[in-house]
Design a protein around this motif. Structure first.
Motif, PDB file in Angstrom:
ATOM      1  N   SER A 168     -32.004 -27.949  -9.488  1.00 27.77           N
ATOM      2  CA  SER A 168     -31.361 -29.254  -9.595  1.00 27.77           C
ATOM      3  C   SER A 168     -30.194 -29.265  -8.624  1.00 27.77           C
ATOM      4  O   SER A 168     -29.366 -28.370  -8.641  1.00 27.77           O
ATOM      5  N   ILE A 169     -30.124 -30.285  -7.786  1.00 26.10           N
ATOM      6  CA  ILE A 169     -29.103 -30.366  -6.746  1.00 26.10           C
ATOM      7  C   ILE A 169     -28.014 -31.342  -7.155  1.00 26.10           C
ATOM      8  O   ILE A 169     -28.292 -32.469  -7.565  1.00 26.10           O
ATOM      9  N   ARG A 170     -26.769 -30.901  -7.039  1.00 27.78           N
ATOM     10  CA  ARG A 170     -25.614 -31.765  -7.237  1.00 27.78           C
ATOM     11  C   ARG A 170     -24.702 -31.570  -6.036  1.00 27.78           C
ATOM     12  O   ARG A 170     -24.369 -30.443  -5.672  1.00 27.78           O
ATOM     13  N   TYR A 176     -30.764 -37.417   0.021  1.00 27.60           N
ATOM     14  CA  TYR A 176     -30.728 -36.565  -1.160  1.00 27.60           C
ATOM     15  C   TYR A 176     -32.087 -35.914  -1.391  1.00 27.60           C
ATOM     16  O   TYR A 176     -32.168 -34.712  -1.634  1.00 27.60           O
ATOM     17  N   GLU A 189     -33.062 -32.008  -1.338  1.00 26.20           N
ATOM     18  CA  GLU A 189     -33.752 -31.435  -2.496  1.00 26.20           C
ATOM     19  C   GLU A 189     -35.026 -30.691  -2.072  1.00 26.20           C
ATOM     20  O   GLU A 189     -35.275 -29.566  -2.526  1.00 26.20           O
ATOM     21  N   ALA A 243     -34.033 -27.470  -0.112  1.00 28.78           N
ATOM     22  CA  ALA A 243     -33.486 -26.449  -1.010  1.00 28.78           C
ATOM     23  C   ALA A 243     -34.583 -25.849  -1.888  1.00 28.78           C
ATOM     24  O   ALA A 243     -34.612 -24.631  -2.115  1.00 28.78           O
ATOM     25  N   THR A 244     -35.484 -26.678  -2.368  1.00 24.50           N
ATOM     26  CA  THR A 244     -36.592 -26.186  -3.197  1.00 24.50           C
ATOM     27  C   THR A 244     -37.481 -25.240  -2.400  1.00 24.50           C
ATOM     28  O   THR A 244     -37.862 -24.173  -2.888  1.00 24.50           O
TER      29      THR A 244
END
Length: 142
Positions: free
Chosen positions: A31-33, A114, A118, A121-122
């Motif tokens: 989960s990206i924040r 975003y 995501e 990064a995944t």
């Protein structure tokens, strides 16, 4: 008799499904924040809200689709507007068909960027998430 056999078979099937679900361990998920300081952040919730507003054409409908109040949805949109210093969503005043809302080019770009972050990064963490999930599954199997 057929009905009672079906009920018994149905209960066996439900018990089987419950046993499988109880022993399976979910794959680790990323989960990206993104934090901008001063308590301002963008994460999956705000992005989902923007996607719902884009799809449904309304802040209130977007919020309802995510089980949140209009006030909460508006507060999240207002926070995004504050972070960027310009609107990510524009509201239309009511008329015969009522009001509505749409995303600005900035809002559409925010979703796109975003989701790209995501995906990157995944992909970068996938082997590590798989390894962690394997470790959790091994622990559950003990």
């Amino acid at each position: 008799m057929v009905a009672s056999m079906w009920c018994f078979s149905g209960w066996i099937w439900l018990l089987h499904c419950w046993m499988i679900c109880a022993t399976e361990v979910a794959m680790a998920d990323l989960s990206i924040r993104i934090d901008f300081g001063a308590g301002h952040r963008i994460g999956p919730g705000k992005i989902k809200l923007l996607e719902q507003i884009a799809t449904l054409g309304s802040i209130s409908a977007g919020g309802r689709a995510l089980d949140m109040s209009y006030r909460r949805a508006w507060d999240l949109v207002d926070d995004l507007n504050t972070i960027f210093g310009k609107p990510v969503v524009v509201s239309k005043t009511g008329g015969k068909k009522g009001g509505g809302a749409s995303l600005t080019p900035l809002g559409l770009g925010l979703i796109s960027r975003y989701r790209a972050i995501e995906r990157a990064a995944t992909a970068a963490t996938e082997p590590h998430l798989t390894a962690l999930s394997t470790e959790v599954s091994a622990k559950a199997g003990r």
